[in-house]
Design a protein around this motif. Structure first.
Motif, PDB file in Angstrom:
ATOM      1  N   LEU B 187      43.868  39.693  37.374  1.00  0.00           N
ATOM      2  CA  LEU B 187      43.981  40.897  36.547  1.00  0.00           C
ATOM      3  C   LEU B 187      42.651  41.636  36.461  1.00  0.00           C
ATOM      4  CD1 LEU B 187      46.268  39.749  33.596  1.00  0.00           C
ATOM      5  CD2 LEU B 187      46.880  41.121  35.589  1.00  0.00           C
ATOM      6  N   ASN B 189      40.187  41.693  38.502  1.00  0.00           N
ATOM      7  CA  ASN B 189      39.842  42.364  39.753  1.00  0.00           C
ATOM      8  C   ASN B 189      40.659  43.635  39.952  1.00  0.00           C
ATOM      9  OD1 ASN B 189      37.723  40.753  40.655  1.00  0.00           O
ATOM     10  ND2 ASN B 189      39.138  39.210  41.473  1.00  0.00           N
ATOM     11  N   ILE B 190      41.890  43.638  39.475  1.00  0.00           N
ATOM     12  CA  ILE B 190      42.671  44.881  39.523  1.00  0.00           C
ATOM     13  C   ILE B 190      42.059  45.903  38.582  1.00  0.00           C
ATOM     14  CG2 ILE B 190      44.904  45.939  39.010  1.00  0.00           C
ATOM     15  CD1 ILE B 190      46.229  43.296  39.751  1.00  0.00           C
ATOM     16  N   LEU B 191      41.703  45.453  37.395  1.00  0.00           N
ATOM     17  CA  LEU B 191      41.182  46.373  36.384  1.00  0.00           C
ATOM     18  C   LEU B 191      39.863  46.993  36.794  1.00  0.00           C
ATOM     19  CD1 LEU B 191      41.933  44.554  33.006  1.00  0.00           C
ATOM     20  CD2 LEU B 191      43.324  46.144  34.292  1.00  0.00           C
TER      21      LEU B 191
END
Ligand SMILES: [Zn+2]
Ligand SMILES: [Zn+2]
Ligand SMILES: [Zn+2]
Ligand SMILES: [Zn+2]
Ligand SMILES: [Zn+2]
Lengths: 465, 378
Positions: B187, B189-191
Motif C-alpha cells: 500500500l 508503495n502505491i501511495l
C-alpha cells in the motif's frame, strides 16, 4: 470493469463529499463568495491571466493559483485533452453519457455538451458542412429496486434529471430513464423480483455493492447497444479512480486493475471512456459551485463495505497531502494496460491523422499491453493465468460449477454463494446476458489453454469443442 | 466461545480441523474455530510449506536471523530452530542484532536477544553503529538534531545488518516481516508512487543480486497469529510456577509500547503515514481477514513494465557495499557527518541511491515520501 468498476454512478452516488446542489455561483474575480474562497487568497492575482483575483477551494497542487475563469478553462482543457488524445469522441459518434445526478457525471455531461455545442457552431459556420456533429444521449439507471431509496426522493431526482437534460439543448439530447431490472429481457416486474433475489443472495456487503456495479454496467451497455450508441461516457474522476486502485488491490485484483483505470475500456460491446480521469473531485465540486450546476445525491443507506472503508482512507490521505490521489493514480497508471484499453478502430483510416499521432504520443504502446482473452463471467475482468480452469476433461459437470470456474477468484469469494443450493438459485436468477457471456468465456478459456499446450496435444480433431 | 457453548446447551464446540479436541481459539487468518494443538500445527506447517515451496534454504546453509528482540523475530527464531530440527533442514542458525547506540531504547531488546540466545541455544552476534561507523545514533542526533526526515536510521540499520551477516559469513539473512508488514508496504508503495519498489516488495527473497540474499519466511503469517503463538507458552510457564526458572520453551520478547514493526522506523520521528496505513489494514482485517493475503496477491500479480527497473548496482568505492553511485548512501552520510555537514549527505544521497525522481514534498514532516527510516528491511 472489475467487480468494483469505475462505473460512473458510483462516483456520484456515494463518494462525493459535497454533492449537495449548490447554488452559489460566485462572480469570479472581484467579489468571491466566502464559502468557496479562503479569505487570505482574495488578493492573490491569477497566475495565468494575471488579470483577475485567484480563487481557491478546488484542491490539488494548483489550489489558489487561478481565477475562476482560468480554473474553468483549465478543467475543461483536461477533459478535452483526454477526449482528443484518446479518440474518445469523433464527429460520427453517438455518445451516451451515464448520468447519476452526482457532481462528476454532471460535469461530464456539461463538458460533453459544451463540446457538442462548439461542434455544432463550427458545423453551422462551415461552408461545405463536411464534418458532422456527434450525437449525445443521456442515461440514468434507477436502482430503487435494490437500494433503499425513498420513492419521493426518486421522483424528485427524476424531475431534476429531466430539467438538467432539457436545459442542455440545443442540440437535443435524448434521455433514457431506465430501471436496473432492465438487465432482464423479460417484462420488468419479473425482472424486479429476480434482481432483488439475486442481490440479496450475496451475503458479503462489499460483494453486494460490486454485484450492483456489474449489473449497472450491464444495464448501461444494454441501453447503449439498443439505441445505437457507440460510446459510453462515465464521469469517473481521479479521486474515484484512486479509490478503485486501492479497493481492487485490497480485493486481490492486482492483475486486472490496469484494465479499469485507463481512458478507454473497449472490452465491452460499447467502448467505455473516462474523460474526467485527470480531474479531481474537489475541482468538479468547485465547478458545480461556480457554475451553479444542479446535482443530487440519493440516500442509499450506510455502507460497511471495503469500498466505503477505502473511500474514507483515501479522503484522509488526500487531506494530509493534496497530491496523494494523483500519485495513486499515477502509480497504477504505470502498470501495463490491456490491448482493449484503446479505441479499437484506431488503426483504420477513420481517425484523423492528428489524433493518431497524439494517440501514439500519449497512449500505450501496442506491444506493451497485455493480450488477454479470458474474462470473469461476472465482473468481466481479465483473468490471470492461475484463474483459468480447463473444463474440457470434465464430463457431466454441472452448469453452476462451470459458471463458478468462469469467475475471477475475487468474485468467487465475495459474490458467489458458498453452499450449492443457494448457488443454484443464484445461477437461475442471473440475467441471460451473464450466462451467455459465461459460456463464451469458457469457450475462450478452452481455446486459450489449447493454444498453450498445443505442442503437447497428439491429435487435434478428436474432441472439438 | 462462551456464547457458542451456551447456544449449544453446554455442548462443547469441537475443533473444525481435528474434530476431536475442544476449539479454543478463532484462527485470525481464516476465522476457523480450532484447538490449541491444531493452531500450532497449522502455524508451523504453513511456514514449513513456504520454506519448501520457495526453496528458501539449502542444506548446510548458514542463516542469520535478524533479531530485534521484538515478537516477530523472536517467534521466527524459535520456529525456525524448531523446524530446522524437526525437518532436518541442516541449517546453521545465528542471531544477528544491531545496536544503534540509543540510550534506553535498545537496552531492553538487546537484553531480550541475549536471553533468546541462551534459550534457543543460538549463537548471537551484535554489531554496533559505534563500531561500524564510528558514530552512535545518540551522537548523530546530537550532531544533526532531531529531523523529521531522518535518513540515518534506515540506511545505517540496513547496512549494519548486511555487514553483520558478512562477518558471520552467512549465506542468507531471514527477517521477521509478517504478512501485515508486506501488505502495508504494498500500500505504501502505491501511495508514494514507487513502482520499482512495488514490483519487488512482495518477493519472498530479495537482494539476490547483492552480497547476501534476505528472505521472509513469515510472508504469509498474520501478525495476530504471531502474537498468539507465544501466548500459551507464557501462560503455561506462569501457571506451573516456572516463573523463577523459565523453561527452555518460554518466550521472552521485548514489549515495545508500539508494535514491533516500529523498531524499523526512525526512533526519533516515527512516520505518521505508516500509522495510517497500519490502521487501515487493521480495519480491513476486521471486515475481511483475507484482505491481507489479497493485498499480497495483488502485489505479486501487478503487471509492471520491464522498463521500470531499479538502477544498476555497483559497489561503493569507499567501503565496497553495493551502491548505484560512486559512494554508498551510508558513506555519503558519514562523510557529511565527519565533515560536520550532514545536510549535504541527505540532499545528495536521496536521488542518488534509488534513482527516484519523486518530489519529496514534506507536509509538516508527515510525508510518506520520506521513507528513509520506514523501509522495512530489518
Ligand atoms: Zn485567470
Ligand atoms: Zn470477477
Ligand atoms: Zn484440533
Ligand atoms: Zn531516524
Ligand atoms: Zn560505502
Amino acid at each position: 470493469m472489475a467487480c468494483n468498476g469505475t462505473g460512473c454512478q458510483s462516483t456520484c452516488y456515494k463518494d462525493e463529499e459535497e454533492p449537495s446542489s449548490s447554488s452559489s455561483s460566485s462572480s469570479p474575480c472581484s467579489k468571491p463568495s466566502t464559502d468557496s474562497v479562503k479569505p487570505e487568497s482574495t488578493n492573490v492575482c491569477c497566475l495565468k491571466c494575471k488579470l483577475n483575483d485567484a480563487v481557491s477551494g478546488y484542491g490539488g497542487v494548483d489550489d489558489g493559483r487561478f481565477c475562476a475563469d482560468c480554473f474553468k478553462s483549465n478543467l475543461f482543457g483536461k477533459f478535452r485533452l483526454a477526449v482528443t488524445s484518446n479518440a474518445m469522441i469523433t464527429p460520427t459518434d453517438e455518445v451516451l453519457v451515464a448520468f447519476s445526478g452526482g457532481p462528476s457525471s454532471r460535469v461530464a455531461l456539461q463538458f460533453v455538451h459544451d463540446m457538442q455545442e462548439r461542434a455544432q457552431k463550427n458545423f453551422d459556420a462551415s461552408r461545405d458542412r463536411s464534418l458532422p456533429v456527434f450525437g449525445v444521449g443521456v442515461v440514468f439507471i434507477d436502482e430503487s429496486a435494490v437500494l433503499p431509496i425513498p420513492s419521493t426522493e426518486m421522483e424528485e431526482a427524476v424531475e431534476v434529471i429531466n430539467s438538467v437534460v432539457s436545459s442542455l439543448a440545443p442540440p437535443m439530447k435524448e434521455l433514457h430513464l431506465v430501471p436496473i431490472e432492465t438487465v432482464y429481457s423479460s417484462n420488468s416486474s419479473d425482472g424486479k423480483e429476480g434482481i432483488i433475489k439475486l442481490v440479496n443472495s450475496v451475503s458479503d456487503p462489499t460483494g453486494r455493492e460490486d454485484m450492483l456495479l456489474n449489473l449497472r454496467m450491464l444495464a448501461l451497455q444494454k441501453v447503449a447497444s439498443e439505441f445505437g450508441y457507440n460510446r459510453l461516457v462515465l464521469g469517473s474522476c481521479t479521486s474515484r479512480i484512486a479509490s478503485h486502485v486501492l479497493s481492487a488491490t485490497v480485493k486481490g485484483q492486482g492483475y486486472s486493475l490496469p484494465a479499469d483505470i485507463q481512458y478507454v475500456d473497449a472490452r465491452w460491446e460499447i467502448p467505455v471512456v473516462l474523460p474526467l480521469r485527470d480531474c479531481f473531485a474537489q475541482e468538479i465540486n468547485m465547478l458545480c459551485r461556480l457554475d451553479g450546476l444542479k446535482t443530487l445525491q440519493l440516500s442509499t443507506g450506510p455502507s460497511s463495505s471495503i469500498n466505503g472503508l477505502v473511500s474514507s482512507f483515501v479522503a484522509l490521505l488526500q487531506e494530509e497531502n493534496p497530491s496523494r490521489e494523483s500519485t495513486i493514480v499515477r502509480t497504477a497508471g504505470k502498470l501495463i494496460p490491456f490491448h482493449f484499453n484503446r479505441i479499437p478502430e484506431i488503426v483504420d483510416g477513420n481517425v484523423p491523422l492528428a489524433t493518431r499521432r497524439r494517440q501514439k504520443r500519449y497512449n500505450l504502446k501496442p506491444n506493451e499491453s497485455v493480450s488477454s482473452e479470458s474474462f470473469c463471467a461476472l465482473c468481466n475482468s481479465p483473468l490471470d493465468k492461475s484463474e483459468i480452469v480447463d473444463w474440457s476433461n470434465v464430463d457431466n459437470s454441472r452448469s453452476t460449477d462451470i459458471f463458478y470456474s468462469a469467475c475471477c477468484s475475487s468474485c468467487q469469494f465475495q459474490i458467489l454463494p458458498r453452499d450449492s443450493m443457494t448457488m443454484e438459485q443464484f445461477y437461475m436468477d442471473l440475467p441471460q446476458s451473464v450466462i451467455i457471456r459465461a459460456k463464451q468465456a469458457n469457450n475462450g478459456n478452452l481455446s486459450l489453454l489449447r493454444e498453450q499446450i498445443q505442442d503437447c496435444l497428439l491429435s487435434d480433431g478428436e474432441d472439438e469443442t | 466461545m462462551e456464547e457458542e457453548r451456551q447456544r449449544r446447551g453446554g455442548g462443547v464446540r469441537l475443533c473444525c480441523l481435528c474434530n476431536r479436541q475442544r476449539a479454543s481459539l478463532k484462527r485470525p487468518k481464516t476465522l476457523q474455530q480450532i484447538c490449541r494443538d491444531c493452531f500450532y500445527r497449522v502455524f508451523e506447517d504453513e511456514i514449513h510449506d513456504v520454506i519448501l515451496s520457495n526453496r528458501l534454504f539449502s542444506p548446510g546453509d548458514r542463516v542469520a536471523i535478524g533479531a530485534s528482540g521484538g515478537k516477530d523475530s523472536t517467534v521466527l527464531a524459535y520456529v525456525l530452530s524448531k523446524l530446522n530440527h524437526a525437518h532436518s533442514y541442516g541449517l546453521d542458525l545465528f542471531l544477528l542484532s544491531v545496536d544503534e547506540g540509543i540510550t534506553g531504547y535498545r537496552d531492553d531488546s538487546l537484553l531480550t536477544v541475549h536471553r533468546n540466545q541462551i534459550q534457543y541455544g543460538l549463537p548471537l552476534k551484535v554489531v554496533s553503529y559505534k563500531e561500524l561507523y564510528g558514530w552512535s545514533m545518540d551522537e548523530i542526533v546530537k550532531m544533526i538534531g532531531v529531523k523529521n526526515n531522518c535518513t540515518f536510521c534506515g540506511v545505517f540499520r540496513r547496512q549494519a545488518l548486511d555487514r553483520g551477516a558478512a562477518q558471520l559469513k552467512v549465506d542468507k539473512v531471514v527477517t521477521g516481516h509478517n504478512a501485515d508488514d508486506i501488505a502495508e508496504t504494498v500500500l505504501l508503495n502505491i501511495l508514494r508512487g514507487d513502482i520499482a519498489r512495488l514490483s519487488r516488495c512482495t518477493s519472498i527473497t530479495t537482494g539476490e543480486d547483492g552480497p547476501i540474499p534476505r528472505c521472509k519466511p513469515f510472508k504469509y503469517t498474520y501478525e495476530k497469529e504471531i502474537v498468539i503463538y507465544p501466548f500459551y507458552f507464557i501462560a503455561a510457564a506462569t501457571s506451573t510456577a516456572a516463573f523463577a526458572n523459565p523453561s527452555p520453551l518460554s518466550f521472552t520478547y521485548a514489549y515495545f509500547k508500539k508494535l514491533d514493526y516500529f523498531s524499523t522506523e526512525c526512533i526519533y520521528s516515527p512516520n505518521a503515514y505508516r500509522g495510517f496505513a497500519r490502521e487501515f489494514i487493521k480495519d480491513l482485517e476486521r471486515i475481511r481477514p483475507r484482505a491481507i493475503l489479497d493485498i499480497i496477491k495483488s502485489g505479486e500479480n501487478f503487471r509492471i513494465s520491464t522498463t521500470t527497473k531499479m538502477p544498476e548496482q555497483g559497489t561503493c568505492e569507499r567501503c565496497g557495499y553495493i551502491s548505484s553511485q560512486k559512494w554508498c548512501k551510508a558513506c555519503v552520510l558519514l562523510d557529511g557527518l565527519n565533515r560536520g555537514l550532514p545536510k549535504l549527505g541527505i540532499g545528495r544521497s536521496r536521488a542518488g541511491i534509488t534513482g527516484r525522481k519523486d518530489r519529496n514534498e514534506n507536509y509538516g514532516g508527515k510525508s510518506i515520501d520520506n521513507k528513509q527510516c520506514g523501509t522495512l528491511d530489518f
